[in-house]
Scaffold this active site. Structure first.
Site, PDB file in Angstrom:
ATOM      1  N   GLY A  44       0.815  -1.216   0.000  1.00 53.19           N
ATOM      2  CA  GLY A  44       0.000   0.000   0.000  1.00 53.19           C
ATOM      3  C   GLY A  44       0.848   1.266   0.000  1.00 53.19           C
ATOM      4  O   GLY A  44       0.534   2.249  -0.684  1.00 53.19           O
ATOM      5  N   CYS A  45       1.934   1.237   0.747  1.00 48.66           N
ATOM      6  CA  CYS A  45       2.805   2.421   0.857  1.00 48.66           C
ATOM      7  C   CYS A  45       3.558   2.664  -0.446  1.00 48.66           C
ATOM      8  O   CYS A  45       3.792   3.803  -0.840  1.00 48.66           O
ATOM      9  CB  CYS A  45       3.773   2.255   2.026  1.00 48.66           C
ATOM     10  N   THR A  46       3.916   1.571  -1.136  1.00 50.42           N
ATOM     11  CA  THR A  46       4.590   1.690  -2.424  1.00 50.42           C
ATOM     12  C   THR A  46       3.626   2.270  -3.464  1.00 50.42           C
ATOM     13  O   THR A  46       3.989   3.166  -4.230  1.00 50.42           O
ATOM     14  CB  THR A  46       5.126   0.312  -2.877  1.00 50.42           C
ATOM     15  N   GLY A  49       3.026   6.037  -2.592  1.00 47.87           N
ATOM     16  CA  GLY A  49       4.203   6.823  -2.970  1.00 47.87           C
ATOM     17  C   GLY A  49       4.314   6.966  -4.475  1.00 47.87           C
ATOM     18  O   GLY A  49       4.651   8.037  -4.992  1.00 47.87           O
TER      19      GLY A  49
END
Length: 157
Positions: A44-46, A49
């Site tokens: 999710g963070c990738t 970003g």
């Protein structure tokens, strides 16, 4: 004390990638997006970003600086930033001072275990250092487009 909408955000000094020291005072005159995420190099963070990366030129056109914030260390951040080609800096908040200021540490559950973690959240600060918009408990799909629209609207105001 935690931030409040339509109130000035207390100045802060934090370490970021590329050996940068970031302070809100130094960013006066530009809008600032701080997006808090749980952990470097997770799916999710990738994705989140990457969405900010893909819209970076549009944020710049709207006079808005973007910073990602998590509790990961600078070495992890540098690797994550390089691997994903992020054109913006990542802030290391190991002591949770920024997380506390923005009140993003929440009780979370994973596989039945409870722990204190970063609640995915984004904040838009205007040119004078006043918090104008906040998104808490963010779901990644469509989120960056909403933040960009708010930044563009604020820039025109």
């Amino acid at each position: 004390m935690a931030v409040e909408l339509d109130k000035p955000v207390a100045d802060f000094q934090v370490q970021a990638t590329s050996g940068q020291q970031i302070s809100l005072a130094d960013l006066k005159g530009r809008q600032v997006v701080l997006y808090f995420y749980p952990k470097d190099s997770t799916p999710g963070c990738t994705t989140e970003g990457g969405d900010f990366r893909d819209q970076h030129a549009a944020f710049q056109a709207a006079g808005t600086a973007v910073f990602g914030v998590s509790r990961d260390g600078l070495k992890s951040h540098e690797n994550f930033k390089a691997k994903q080609g992020f054109p913006f800096e990542l802030i290391s908040d190991k002591d949770e001072s920024l997380c506390q200021l923005f009140d993003v540490i929440k009780l979370k559950k994973l596989y039945g275990k409870e722990y204190m973690g970063v609640d995915r959240s984004t904040f838009l600060i205007d040119k004078d250092g006043v918090l104008r918009k906040e998104w808490r408990g963010v779901k990644v799909p469509g989120h960056v487009a909403a933040v960009l629209a708010a930044a563009e609207a604020l820039n025109k105001a």
